[in-house]
Design a protein around this motif. Structure first.
Motif, PDB file in Angstrom:
ATOM      1  N   VAL A  37      -0.446   6.469   1.051  1.00 53.28           N
ATOM      2  CA  VAL A  37      -0.864   5.083   0.883  1.00 53.28           C
ATOM      3  C   VAL A  37      -1.936   4.995  -0.190  1.00 53.28           C
ATOM      4  O   VAL A  37      -2.664   5.954  -0.449  1.00 53.28           O
ATOM      5  CB  VAL A  37      -1.394   4.471   2.201  1.00 53.28           C
ATOM      6  N   ASP A  38      -2.023   3.839  -0.813  1.00 51.17           N
ATOM      7  CA  ASP A  38      -3.048   3.549  -1.816  1.00 51.17           C
ATOM      8  C   ASP A  38      -3.878   2.400  -1.260  1.00 51.17           C
ATOM      9  O   ASP A  38      -3.429   1.242  -1.255  1.00 51.17           O
ATOM     10  CB  ASP A  38      -2.377   3.160  -3.133  1.00 51.17           C
ATOM     11  N   VAL A  39      -5.062   2.739  -0.730  1.00 50.77           N
ATOM     12  CA  VAL A  39      -5.909   1.769  -0.039  1.00 50.77           C
ATOM     13  C   VAL A  39      -7.352   1.909  -0.502  1.00 50.77           C
ATOM     14  O   VAL A  39      -7.729   2.931  -1.077  1.00 50.77           O
ATOM     15  CB  VAL A  39      -5.815   1.950   1.494  1.00 50.77           C
ATOM     16  N   PRO A  40      -8.181   0.897  -0.252  1.00 50.74           N
ATOM     17  CA  PRO A  40      -9.558   0.925  -0.756  1.00 50.74           C
ATOM     18  C   PRO A  40     -10.460   1.986  -0.135  1.00 50.74           C
ATOM     19  O   PRO A  40     -11.306   2.551  -0.823  1.00 50.74           O
ATOM     20  CB  PRO A  40     -10.083  -0.474  -0.436  1.00 50.74           C
ATOM     21  N   VAL A  45       0.801  -1.227   0.000  1.00 53.11           N
ATOM     22  CA  VAL A  45       0.000   0.000   0.000  1.00 53.11           C
ATOM     23  C   VAL A  45       0.836   1.282   0.000  1.00 53.11           C
ATOM     24  O   VAL A  45       0.302   2.364  -0.224  1.00 53.11           O
ATOM     25  CB  VAL A  45      -0.988   0.035   1.187  1.00 53.11           C
ATOM     26  N   LEU A  46       2.131   1.176   0.229  1.00 52.40           N
ATOM     27  CA  LEU A  46       2.966   2.372   0.307  1.00 52.40           C
ATOM     28  C   LEU A  46       3.217   2.948  -1.072  1.00 52.40           C
ATOM     29  O   LEU A  46       3.644   2.257  -1.984  1.00 52.40           O
ATOM     30  CB  LEU A  46       4.311   2.062   0.968  1.00 52.40           C
ATOM     31  N   VAL A  47       2.936   4.243  -1.231  1.00 54.08           N
ATOM     32  CA  VAL A  47       3.236   4.966  -2.458  1.00 54.08           C
ATOM     33  C   VAL A  47       4.526   5.754  -2.268  1.00 54.08           C
ATOM     34  O   VAL A  47       5.443   5.688  -3.084  1.00 54.08           O
ATOM     35  CB  VAL A  47       2.088   5.923  -2.850  1.00 54.08           C
ATOM     36  N   PHE A  48       4.604   6.507  -1.169  1.00 56.51           N
ATOM     37  CA  PHE A  48       5.765   7.350  -0.900  1.00 56.51           C
ATOM     38  C   PHE A  48       5.738   7.777   0.554  1.00 56.51           C
ATOM     39  O   PHE A  48       4.673   7.935   1.143  1.00 56.51           O
ATOM     40  CB  PHE A  48       5.735   8.595  -1.795  1.00 56.51           C
ATOM     41  N   THR A  49       6.920   7.998   1.114  1.00 53.32           N
ATOM     42  CA  THR A  49       7.011   8.553   2.456  1.00 53.32           C
ATOM     43  C   THR A  49       8.285   9.369   2.578  1.00 53.32           C
ATOM     44  O   THR A  49       9.250   9.153   1.842  1.00 53.32           O
ATOM     45  CB  THR A  49       6.962   7.445   3.529  1.00 53.32           C
ATOM     46  N   GLY A  50       8.277  10.331   3.476  1.00 51.65           N
ATOM     47  CA  GLY A  50       9.467  11.131   3.709  1.00 51.65           C
ATOM     48  C   GLY A  50       9.212  12.238   4.705  1.00 51.65           C
ATOM     49  O   GLY A  50       8.075  12.554   5.033  1.00 51.65           O
TER      50      GLY A  50
END
Length: 115
Positions: A79-82, A39-44
């Motif tokens: 995150v990319d989640v439903p 589900v992770l797209v990006f973090t920082g």
């Protein structure tokens, strides 16, 4: 699925130097969990002590720091989640790991297919 921005304000992580290694370990564990879940797209995190600027709509560039009244993002987790509820569950994990409250917002759907 839908992408959500989970973020906190700069300065929200009110932790001591002694706590920092544990907070970093806990945050990295949540990142790894999100990667493993797919589900992770990006973090920082953002460091406003480094070079930064504000580019206005007329093209005027103003070097930081920004006025005190401006809210600045200190860290982000996409995150990319439903569902929104799923995003809230991830935000809760981030909040516990980072020791600070999280803001959760849905991204506008991206519809362009020619990019």
């Amino acid at each position: 699925m839908t992408q959500y921005l989970i973020s906190f304000e700069d300065g929200a992580m009110d932790i001591t130097e002694e706590e920092l290694p544990q907070v970093a370990d806990d945050a990295h564990a949540v990142v790894q969990e999100a990667k493993d879940a797919g589900v992770l797209v990006f973090t920082g995190g953002l460091d406003y002590r480094q070079k930064h600027a504000l580019v206005d709509t007329d093209g005027l560039i103003t070097d930081g720091p920004y006025p005190e009244s401006k809210e600045l993002i200190g860290g982000l987790f996409v995150v990319d989640v439903p569902t929104f509820d799923d995003a809230l569950k991830w935000a809760a994990k981030v909040a516990v790991a980072c020791r600070c409250a999280q803001d959760v917002r849905e991204f506008f759907p991206f519809r362009r297919t020619d990019i």
